[in-house]
Write a protein that holds these residues in place. Structure first.
Motif, PDB file in Angstrom:
ATOM      1  N   ARG A  71     -21.169  75.124  70.790  1.00  0.00           N
ATOM      2  CA  ARG A  71     -22.316  74.484  71.438  1.00  0.00           C
ATOM      3  C   ARG A  71     -23.404  75.515  71.731  1.00  0.00           C
ATOM      4  O   ARG A  71     -24.586  75.291  71.463  1.00  0.00           O
ATOM      5  CB  ARG A  71     -21.875  73.792  72.727  1.00  0.00           C
ATOM      6  N   GLN A  72     -23.010  76.666  72.228  1.00  0.00           N
ATOM      7  CA  GLN A  72     -23.966  77.729  72.529  1.00  0.00           C
ATOM      8  C   GLN A  72     -24.609  78.269  71.244  1.00  0.00           C
ATOM      9  O   GLN A  72     -25.800  78.594  71.228  1.00  0.00           O
ATOM     10  CB  GLN A  72     -23.291  78.864  73.311  1.00  0.00           C
ATOM     11  N   MET A  73     -23.829  78.361  70.177  1.00  0.00           N
ATOM     12  CA  MET A  73     -24.376  78.799  68.886  1.00  0.00           C
ATOM     13  C   MET A  73     -25.440  77.821  68.400  1.00  0.00           C
ATOM     14  O   MET A  73     -26.487  78.227  67.893  1.00  0.00           O
ATOM     15  CB  MET A  73     -23.264  78.921  67.839  1.00  0.00           C
ATOM     16  N   ASP A  74     -25.179  76.525  68.568  1.00  0.00           N
ATOM     17  CA  ASP A  74     -26.163  75.510  68.172  1.00  0.00           C
ATOM     18  C   ASP A  74     -27.455  75.657  68.969  1.00  0.00           C
ATOM     19  O   ASP A  74     -28.552  75.511  68.419  1.00  0.00           O
ATOM     20  CB  ASP A  74     -25.582  74.106  68.339  1.00  0.00           C
ATOM     21  N   ILE A  75     -27.341  75.939  70.259  1.00  0.00           N
ATOM     22  CA  ILE A  75     -28.520  76.159  71.096  1.00  0.00           C
ATOM     23  C   ILE A  75     -29.310  77.366  70.576  1.00  0.00           C
ATOM     24  O   ILE A  75     -30.538  77.307  70.442  1.00  0.00           O
ATOM     25  CB  ILE A  75     -28.129  76.343  72.577  1.00  0.00           C
ATOM     26  N   CYS A  76     -28.614  78.439  70.263  1.00  0.00           N
ATOM     27  CA  CYS A  76     -29.275  79.643  69.747  1.00  0.00           C
ATOM     28  C   CYS A  76     -29.958  79.366  68.411  1.00  0.00           C
ATOM     29  O   CYS A  76     -31.094  79.803  68.188  1.00  0.00           O
ATOM     30  CB  CYS A  76     -28.266  80.783  69.589  1.00  0.00           C
ATOM     31  N   LYS A  77     -29.283  78.631  67.535  1.00  0.00           N
ATOM     32  CA  LYS A  77     -29.877  78.278  66.242  1.00  0.00           C
ATOM     33  C   LYS A  77     -31.139  77.461  66.439  1.00  0.00           C
ATOM     34  O   LYS A  77     -32.140  77.673  65.736  1.00  0.00           O
ATOM     35  CB  LYS A  77     -28.879  77.494  65.386  1.00  0.00           C
ATOM     36  N   GLU A  78     -31.098  76.523  67.383  1.00  0.00           N
ATOM     37  CA  GLU A  78     -32.273  75.707  67.638  1.00  0.00           C
ATOM     38  C   GLU A  78     -33.426  76.554  68.151  1.00  0.00           C
ATOM     39  O   GLU A  78     -34.563  76.413  67.690  1.00  0.00           O
ATOM     40  CB  GLU A  78     -31.939  74.605  68.659  1.00  0.00           C
ATOM     41  N   ILE A  79     -33.163  77.436  69.078  1.00  0.00           N
ATOM     42  CA  ILE A  79     -34.205  78.309  69.626  1.00  0.00           C
ATOM     43  C   ILE A  79     -34.826  79.158  68.528  1.00  0.00           C
ATOM     44  O   ILE A  79     -36.041  79.351  68.494  1.00  0.00           O
ATOM     45  CB  ILE A  79     -33.621  79.193  70.756  1.00  0.00           C
ATOM     46  N   LEU A  80     -33.984  79.648  67.613  1.00  0.00           N
ATOM     47  CA  LEU A  80     -34.449  80.534  66.549  1.00  0.00           C
ATOM     48  C   LEU A  80     -34.930  79.791  65.307  1.00  0.00           C
ATOM     49  O   LEU A  80     -35.355  80.417  64.339  1.00  0.00           O
ATOM     50  CB  LEU A  80     -33.339  81.512  66.175  1.00  0.00           C
ATOM     51  N   GLY A  81     -34.849  78.477  65.332  1.00  0.00           N
ATOM     52  CA  GLY A  81     -35.269  77.695  64.174  1.00  0.00           C
ATOM     53  C   GLY A  81     -34.328  77.837  62.993  1.00  0.00           C
ATOM     54  O   GLY A  81     -34.750  77.817  61.839  1.00  0.00           O
ATOM     55  N   LEU A  82     -33.034  77.982  63.259  1.00  0.00           N
ATOM     56  CA  LEU A  82     -32.049  78.205  62.205  1.00  0.00           C
ATOM     57  C   LEU A  82     -31.064  77.051  62.063  1.00  0.00           C
ATOM     58  O   LEU A  82     -29.932  77.251  61.640  1.00  0.00           O
ATOM     59  CB  LEU A  82     -31.275  79.504  62.492  1.00  0.00           C
TER      60      LEU A  82
END
Length: 85
Positions: A71-82
Motif C-alpha cells: 500500500r505504501q509503495m502504491d502511494i509512493c508510485k502515485e506521488i512520483l507518477g510511476l
C-alpha cells in the motif's frame, strides 16, 4: 540486503514450500519463477528466515505487513507518477 521481492518470496514460501509458485506469487515473471525461486531459497538470509518456526498468528502479521508495504509503495508510485511501473 533484504528486498521486497525476497521478503514476499519468504512469506509465500512459508505457505506451501513451492519455490516456483512462491516466486511467481512474489511478483517474479512466470518464465523466471522456477530459476529465481530455486536461487532465492538457497540464499543465507532466506534460509535463516525459513528456519524460524512461526505460528499462525505470526504468519498473519507477516501477511498484513506485506499488504501495508505494498500500500505504501502504491502511494509512493502515485506521488512520483510511476503508477504504470
Amino acid at each position: 540486503m533484504l528486498t521486497l521481492e525476497t521478503l514476499k518470496f519468504i512469506v509465500e514460501y512459508l505457505k506451501d514450500g513451492n519455490a516456483k509458485q512462491s516466486a511467481y506469487r512474489a511478483g517474479i515473471p512466470e518464465n523466471y519463477a522456477s530459476r529465481q525461486g530455486a536461487w532465492l531459497k538457497k540464499q543465507p538470509m532466506v534460509v535463516a528466515a525459513l528456519e524460524n518456526d512461526l505460528d499462525p498468528r505470526e504468519r498473519l502479521k507477516l501477511d498484513k505487513a506485506i499488504a501495508e508495504i505494498e500500500r505504501q509503495m502504491d502511494i509512493c508510485k502515485e506521488i512520483l507518477g510511476l503508477q504504470e511501473f
